[in-house]
Scaffold this motif. Structure first.
Motif, mmCIF file in Angstrom:
data_model
loop_
_atom_site.group_PDB
_atom_site.id
_atom_site.type_symbol
_atom_site.label_atom_id
_atom_site.label_comp_id
_atom_site.label_asym_id
_atom_site.label_seq_id
_atom_site.Cartn_x
_atom_site.Cartn_y
_atom_site.Cartn_z
ATOM 1 N N ILE A 1 0.844 -1.200 0.000
ATOM 2 C CA ILE A 1 0.000 0.000 0.000
ATOM 3 C C ILE A 1 0.878 1.248 0.000
ATOM 4 O O ILE A 1 1.888 1.316 0.702
ATOM 5 N N SER A 2 0.489 2.222 -0.803
ATOM 6 C CA SER A 2 1.282 3.449 -0.902
ATOM 7 C C SER A 2 1.192 4.255 0.385
ATOM 8 O O SER A 2 0.230 4.138 1.144
ATOM 9 N N HIS A 3 2.191 5.069 0.545
ATOM 10 C CA HIS A 3 2.279 5.840 1.770
ATOM 11 C C HIS A 3 1.054 6.723 1.965
ATOM 12 O O HIS A 3 0.472 6.775 3.049
ATOM 13 N N GLU A 4 0.636 7.389 0.887
ATOM 14 C CA GLU A 4 -0.502 8.316 1.031
ATOM 15 C C GLU A 4 -1.769 7.580 1.425
ATOM 16 O O GLU A 4 -2.536 8.028 2.277
ATOM 17 N N THR A 5 -1.990 6.454 0.775
ATOM 18 C CA THR A 5 -3.194 5.687 1.101
ATOM 19 C C THR A 5 -3.185 5.278 2.566
ATOM 20 O O THR A 5 -4.192 5.397 3.274
ATOM 21 N N LYS A 6 -2.025 4.818 3.030
ATOM 22 C CA LYS A 6 -1.923 4.430 4.437
ATOM 23 C C LYS A 6 -2.306 5.596 5.338
ATOM 24 O O LYS A 6 -3.072 5.436 6.295
ATOM 25 N N GLN A 7 -1.770 6.759 5.007
ATOM 26 C CA GLN A 7 -2.065 7.938 5.823
ATOM 27 C C GLN A 7 -3.563 8.186 5.899
ATOM 28 O O GLN A 7 -4.126 8.408 6.968
ATOM 29 N N LYS A 8 -4.202 8.130 4.732
ATOM 30 C CA LYS A 8 -5.631 8.404 4.684
ATOM 31 C C LYS A 8 -6.411 7.396 5.533
ATOM 32 O O LYS A 8 -7.313 7.761 6.293
ATOM 33 N N VAL A 9 -6.014 6.127 5.379
ATOM 34 C CA VAL A 9 -6.708 5.079 6.135
ATOM 35 C C VAL A 9 -6.517 5.285 7.638
ATOM 36 O O VAL A 9 -7.479 5.286 8.409
ATOM 37 N N LEU A 10 -5.275 5.470 8.023
ATOM 38 C CA LEU A 10 -4.985 5.668 9.450
ATOM 39 C C LEU A 10 -5.769 6.845 10.008
ATOM 40 O O LEU A 10 -6.348 6.786 11.102
ATOM 41 N N ALA A 11 -5.795 7.915 9.232
ATOM 42 C CA ALA A 11 -6.484 9.118 9.694
ATOM 43 C C ALA A 11 -7.961 8.835 9.933
ATOM 44 O O ALA A 11 -8.500 9.171 10.995
ATOM 45 N N LEU A 12 -8.592 8.204 8.970
ATOM 46 C CA LEU A 12 -10.019 7.931 9.130
ATOM 47 C C LEU A 12 -10.264 6.950 10.267
ATOM 48 O O LEU A 12 -11.210 7.098 11.050
ATOM 49 N N ALA A 13 -9.397 5.941 10.354
ATOM 50 C CA ALA A 13 -9.556 4.942 11.420
ATOM 51 C C ALA A 13 -9.507 5.623 12.772
ATOM 52 O O ALA A 13 -10.332 5.359 13.644
ATOM 53 N N ARG A 14 -8.568 6.515 12.921
ATOM 54 C CA ARG A 14 -8.455 7.221 14.186
ATOM 55 C C ARG A 14 -9.694 8.074 14.421
ATOM 56 O O ARG A 14 -10.267 8.075 15.501
ATOM 57 N N LYS A 15 -10.087 8.765 13.378
ATOM 58 C CA LYS A 15 -11.231 9.671 13.492
ATOM 59 C C LYS A 15 -12.500 8.912 13.891
ATOM 60 O O LYS A 15 -13.273 9.364 14.736
ATOM 61 N N MET A 16 -12.704 7.752 13.279
ATOM 62 C CA MET A 16 -13.916 6.996 13.575
ATOM 63 C C MET A 16 -13.719 6.052 14.767
ATOM 64 O O MET A 16 -14.585 5.258 15.071
ATOM 65 N N ASN A 17 -12.562 6.153 15.398
ATOM 66 C CA ASN A 17 -12.230 5.292 16.537
ATOM 67 C C ASN A 17 -12.442 3.820 16.194
ATOM 68 O O ASN A 17 -13.151 3.096 16.876
ATOM 69 N N TYR A 18 -11.831 3.436 15.095
ATOM 70 C CA TYR A 18 -11.944 2.046 14.658
ATOM 71 C C TYR A 18 -11.164 1.123 15.583
ATOM 72 O O TYR A 18 -9.975 1.333 15.825
ATOM 73 N N VAL A 19 -11.839 0.119 16.123
ATOM 74 C CA VAL A 19 -11.170 -0.918 16.916
ATOM 75 C C VAL A 19 -11.450 -2.247 16.234
ATOM 76 O O VAL A 19 -12.605 -2.663 16.138
ATOM 77 N N PRO A 20 -10.431 -2.892 15.714
ATOM 78 C CA PRO A 20 -10.659 -4.139 14.975
ATOM 79 C C PRO A 20 -11.317 -5.206 15.837
ATOM 80 O O PRO A 20 -11.044 -5.298 17.028
ATOM 81 N N ASN A 21 -12.179 -5.961 15.253
ATOM 82 C CA ASN A 21 -12.815 -7.068 15.952
ATOM 83 C C ASN A 21 -11.782 -8.169 16.192
ATOM 84 O O ASN A 21 -11.279 -8.778 15.260
ATOM 85 N N PRO A 22 -11.447 -8.410 17.450
ATOM 86 C CA PRO A 22 -10.354 -9.344 17.731
ATOM 87 C C PRO A 22 -10.695 -10.770 17.329
ATOM 88 O O PRO A 22 -9.815 -11.552 16.990
ATOM 89 N N TYR A 23 -11.972 -11.090 17.368
ATOM 90 C CA TYR A 23 -12.344 -12.476 17.108
ATOM 91 C C TYR A 23 -12.311 -12.800 15.621
ATOM 92 O O TYR A 23 -11.940 -13.903 15.229
ATOM 93 N N ALA A 24 -12.658 -11.826 14.825
ATOM 94 C CA ALA A 24 -12.534 -12.032 13.376
ATOM 95 C C ALA A 24 -11.067 -12.242 13.032
ATOM 96 O O ALA A 24 -10.713 -13.144 12.273
ATOM 97 N N SER A 25 -10.250 -11.402 13.627
ATOM 98 C CA SER A 25 -8.821 -11.512 13.382
ATOM 99 C C SER A 25 -8.270 -12.845 13.879
ATOM 100 O O SER A 25 -7.508 -13.521 13.194
ATOM 101 N N SER A 26 -8.677 -13.214 15.081
ATOM 102 C CA SER A 26 -8.210 -14.483 15.645
ATOM 103 C C SER A 26 -8.604 -15.656 14.765
ATOM 104 O O SER A 26 -7.821 -16.571 14.548
ATOM 105 N N LEU A 27 -9.811 -15.583 14.292
ATOM 106 C CA LEU A 27 -10.322 -16.687 13.489
ATOM 107 C C LEU A 27 -9.474 -16.872 12.236
ATOM 108 O O LEU A 27 -9.056 -17.977 11.903
ATOM 109 N N ARG A 28 -9.199 -15.767 11.595
ATOM 110 C CA ARG A 28 -8.470 -15.850 10.343
ATOM 111 C C ARG A 28 -6.982 -16.163 10.550
ATOM 112 O O ARG A 28 -6.399 -16.988 9.889
ATOM 113 N N ARG A 29 -6.391 -15.492 11.531
ATOM 114 C CA ARG A 29 -4.942 -15.626 11.692
ATOM 115 C C ARG A 29 -4.548 -16.798 12.590
ATOM 116 O O ARG A 29 -3.393 -17.134 12.737
ATOM 117 N N ARG A 30 -5.534 -17.354 13.244
ATOM 118 C CA ARG A 30 -5.295 -18.497 14.120
ATOM 119 C C ARG A 30 -4.349 -18.165 15.276
ATOM 120 O O ARG A 30 -3.569 -19.010 15.717
#
Lengths: 337, 337
Positions: free
Chosen positions: A30-59
């Motif tokens: 992912i390009s640097h700018e895109t990362k910045q945009k994503v991070l910014a929005l994630a922070r703004k919307m207070n995104y907290v990843p669902n740990p169980y979805a992640s656990s399920l996929r990543r084992r």
DNA sequence: GTTCCTGGCGAAAACGGTTTCGTAAATAAA
DNA sequence: TTTATTTACGAAACCGTTTTCGCCAGGAAC
């Protein structure tokens, strides 16, 4: 509820969920700018990843289990602090389970872990545990198990213990040095490794000092304080009463003090007492208590650290090591003259 | 690893995964015989469902969080026991988090819970916590939050507390009754609800008994034992030294005993002492300590029970109640004459 | 002008359960 | 006999995230 998900972030940014996920995990795709945009929005919307979805996929669950007999004891309280401090550092979560010294319960708890709920296990086995097949089973599933304090002898894995044998020896030797001729050893279990080691150390010290020892000097107590009080009182009522006592378990201490008081025996004049304990109040007891203190916090920290080095490896392989952190003798008036 | 999944069970039984899932959840859509077969094979293969897959789909984690300032204190040790005992009964798992009295840490921990990691939260707030917006935020996500012991005044939710005001009153009144003329109140926080309530009770008792009170009688201690020792020693060195002390926090007790010993002040002759503590060793201190003991185990149990009644409801709604479980005064020689 | 990378992104298939909906067969009702 | 209902099951969507591929554009190499 109205939780923000990756999907929502993606829609908002006109990106695919894949790209957002990669941006959040700092992928090189992912390009640097895109990362910045994503991070910014994630922070703004207070995104907290669902740990169980992640656990399920990543084992991986980023969670460890701590299995204890009880937490009423000051040793385990301190150990939990040590464990939590390390886990928090590594971004792991800590599930806690109490066996209440029941083997059946311990088995049931361990069995649950086969599901992938936790990435690793720290355990101090119950007083009833003699068979370790339940532990072997989860270890066989690739889940690293680290023992601390109360270990199982018959399974080869990582262990963090204190020098129980030496401590038992030191305790007895100290009493001998202080002039005791008949030393009683109070214990609550004959099956537990730590109890046995302490007792063996005690026996060795007596032997080395050419002291005779009768079987009656080893006194088995239980879990009920009143019962323990009676047992100890009876011990001290005997004609051949001991002039030195080793309380190999914290909770037996109070009973000794009380029994002595009731029988108007003075510590240390009539009976000298040394306890295995982490009680912060040892210093202000009457008289101040000579203690063997275990490095509880350190043991917790170390056990967690050992577990995390295994979890750091790709195969989760545990170095089969036994880390020994020494206990310390603190001499106070309860063994003084 | 080689974990048995529903898919494997399904293939083995020539059933669809849907049917196996339903059979395991005892759905009425599945015939009795099929259920038997499924259960039998599941048992035989030691099938343990993946909790995270289930959590993801059902949006419940069967997990609660316990957020504590510390666990080195005997109160919280007992509370954990109470909580765990109820959680285990209900088939819930317990995640434990320590804030170490840091507000920032508490905020970070609470924020994580917006992800659905836990179904409910039990919290005893940190000493630094005065703002409760972080708690409101997770409550707004529909996650029930039950306070126990250390509550936040400015948020309407369920609380399980002890009668701190009354206990403070009782402690002071007891000392007054025993003849104290100048009573010091030792605390470690001015922001914590429990500390304040205890102090208000103390003040009220003084007022009711027409005793004058100077601001110097309220002594703020900290977290460092050595520092606390110095503070208390200075207090007792004053010309106008108190003849009665209320230690409103367990960990201040030892410092008082030690300071008295060093200054050759006798408890209770020169100074009478009463402590808020759950230490099992109160009885064997020198002299035995008069205590206000909080029903720690009961409070933990009750807090958990309150949380689970909310989790039992479809909307997770918490009854906005404050359960008060009284503390008990145990009179011993440290306030005797 | 081809061919070959390479950087940046998206489609889709996982992960392992749960749940909705559809459906075939069996039974009941008309 | 026809229609309605029930019973027992399966197909497939879904939970939210991760990861493997595949694709396309643009630059480099030939």
């Amino acid at each position: 509820m109205g939780n923000t998900t990756i999907k929502i972030l993606a829609k908002e940014l006109n990106l695919s969920v894949a790209s957002v996920s990669k941006a959040l995990r700092d992928s090189h795709e992912i390009s640097h700018e895109t990362k910045q945009k994503v991070l910014a929005l994630a922070r703004k919307m207070n995104y907290v990843p669902n740990p169980y979805a992640s656990s399920l996929r990543r084992r991986v669950s980023k969670t460890i289990a701590v299995v204890l007999p009880e937490v009423a004891d000051s040793f385990f309280s301190l150990a939990i602090n040590g464990i939590e401090s390390i886990a928090e550092e590594r971004g792991y979560h800590v599930l806690i389970y109490l066996t209440h010294e029941s083997f059946a319960r311990e088995k049931a708890i361990l069995n649950e872990f086969k599901s992938g709920r936790v990435d690793g296990i720290l355990i101090s086995v119950s007083g009833e545990t003699c068979d370790s097949s339940h532990i072997k089973e989860v270890a066989a599933e690739g889940i690293p198990v680290v023992f601390f304090d109360r270990i199982c002898e018959d399974i080869e894995t990582a262990r963090v213990v204190t020098d129980d044998f030496e401590s038992g020896y030191v305790a007895a030797a100290h009493l001998i040095e202080k002039g005791c001729k008949k030393i009683a050893f109070l214990s609550t279990s004959t099956s537990l490794s730590i109890s046995n080691n302490r007792m063996q150390g005690y026996k060795k010290a007596l032997k080395d000092h050419k002291m005779k020892m009768s079987g009656h000097d080893i006194v088995l107590c239980g879990n009920d304080p009143d019962e323990n009080y009676r047992i100890i009182k009876n011990l001290l009522k005997k004609k051949q009463r001991p002039d030195g006592i080793i309380a190999s378990v914290e909770k037996l201490t109070a009973a000794v003090y009380l029994a002595c008081k009731d029988l108007t025996l003075t510590i240390p004049k009539n009976v000298k007492l040394i306890s295995f304990t982490n009680l912060p109040t040892a210093l202000i007891l009457n008289p101040p208590l000579t203690t063997i203190t275990q490095p509880a916090f350190e043991m917790g920290k170390t056990a967690a650290a050992v577990l995390f080095t295994a979890l750091g490896k790709s195969n989760n392989e545990l170095k089969e090591e036994t880390v020994v952190i020494p206990s310390t003798l603190t001499v106070r008036s309860s063994t003084g003259c």
